[in-house]
Design a protein around this motif. Sequence first.
Motif, short mmCIF file in Angstrom:
data_model
loop_
_atom_site.label_atom_id
_atom_site.label_comp_id
_atom_site.label_asym_id
_atom_site.label_seq_id
_atom_site.Cartn_x
_atom_site.Cartn_y
_atom_site.Cartn_z
N VAL A 1 -13.28 6.07 -1.87
CA VAL A 1 -13.72 6.92 -0.90
C VAL A 1 -12.43 7.84 -0.47
CG1 VAL A 1 -15.18 4.97 0.29
CG2 VAL A 1 -12.53 4.79 0.73
N GLY A 2 -11.24 7.72 -1.07
CA GLY A 2 -10.23 8.62 -0.72
C GLY A 2 -8.94 7.89 -1.33
N LYS A 3 -7.69 8.46 -0.77
CA LYS A 3 -6.49 7.83 -1.10
C LYS A 3 -5.67 7.82 0.15
CE LYS A 3 -6.25 10.14 -5.41
NZ LYS A 3 -5.41 11.10 -6.53
N VAL A 4 -4.63 6.75 0.08
CA VAL A 4 -3.81 6.49 1.39
C VAL A 4 -3.04 7.78 1.68
CG1 VAL A 4 -1.93 4.91 1.97
CG2 VAL A 4 -3.90 4.05 0.59
N ALA A 5 -3.01 8.27 2.73
CA ALA A 5 -2.46 9.51 3.04
C ALA A 5 -1.01 8.95 4.11
CB ALA A 5 -3.28 10.30 3.92
N ASP A 6 -1.14 7.89 4.79
CA ASP A 6 -0.30 7.49 5.76
C ASP A 6 -0.08 5.99 6.16
OD1 ASP A 6 1.37 7.31 8.11
OD2 ASP A 6 0.56 8.96 9.11
N THR A 7 1.11 5.44 6.02
CA THR A 7 1.23 4.20 6.21
C THR A 7 2.34 3.83 7.28
OG1 THR A 7 3.17 4.15 4.39
CG2 THR A 7 0.79 3.60 3.59
N SER A 8 2.58 4.89 8.05
CA SER A 8 3.61 4.70 8.91
C SER A 8 3.32 3.72 10.20
CB SER A 8 4.19 6.07 9.32
OG SER A 8 3.15 6.61 10.02
N ASN A 9 1.83 3.72 10.59
CA ASN A 9 1.52 2.73 11.40
C ASN A 9 1.49 1.36 11.03
OD1 ASN A 9 -0.65 1.31 13.25
ND2 ASN A 9 -0.83 3.34 14.15
N ALA A 10 1.85 0.57 12.14
CA ALA A 10 2.02 -0.90 11.61
C ALA A 10 0.64 -1.51 11.56
CB ALA A 10 3.02 -1.48 12.75
N ILE B 1 0.72 -1.20 0.11
CA ILE B 1 -0.18 -0.10 0.08
C ILE B 1 1.01 1.29 0.15
CG2 ILE B 1 -1.77 1.29 1.12
CD1 ILE B 1 -2.46 -1.11 2.68
N LEU B 2 0.78 2.02 -1.14
CA LEU B 2 1.70 3.23 -1.13
C LEU B 2 0.89 4.55 -0.98
CD1 LEU B 2 3.67 2.23 -4.46
CD2 LEU B 2 4.34 1.81 -2.02
N THR B 3 1.56 5.54 -0.51
CA THR B 3 0.99 6.93 -0.41
C THR B 3 0.34 7.28 -1.55
OG1 THR B 3 2.28 7.12 1.54
CG2 THR B 3 1.16 9.13 0.70
N GLY B 4 -0.98 7.93 -1.77
CA GLY B 4 -1.58 8.25 -2.79
C GLY B 4 -2.35 7.18 -3.67
#
Length: 103
Positions: free
Chosen positions: A19-28, A5-8
Amino acid sequence: MTQDILTGTPVFDDAGDQVGKVADTSNAEKIGIITETGSRFWVPKQMMAYRDQRWTLEPGYTEISTAEAEAQQEERDLDEANAETFPASDPPSFTLGNEGKGN
């Protein structure tokens, strides 16, 4: 998860609507999603699946999360506006001390 899963990356609901776009993947454990209106919400990774070459939220998840995200964003906006009002820009026109009193 078979696909990163990549940002954007666009995220869709089970009906196929974005529904939107990925904004943050830093949380495990969670993925941060941002909607077109700028609202943000977190989705547990287990509530997302890679189907038909795109990321999809599990059925029924967006019925709760979109409304919750809007409410959370409104609350954050109010908290921010409230925080910006303190300290007041003008000092009070009186003091509680004994200055200027003829004791």
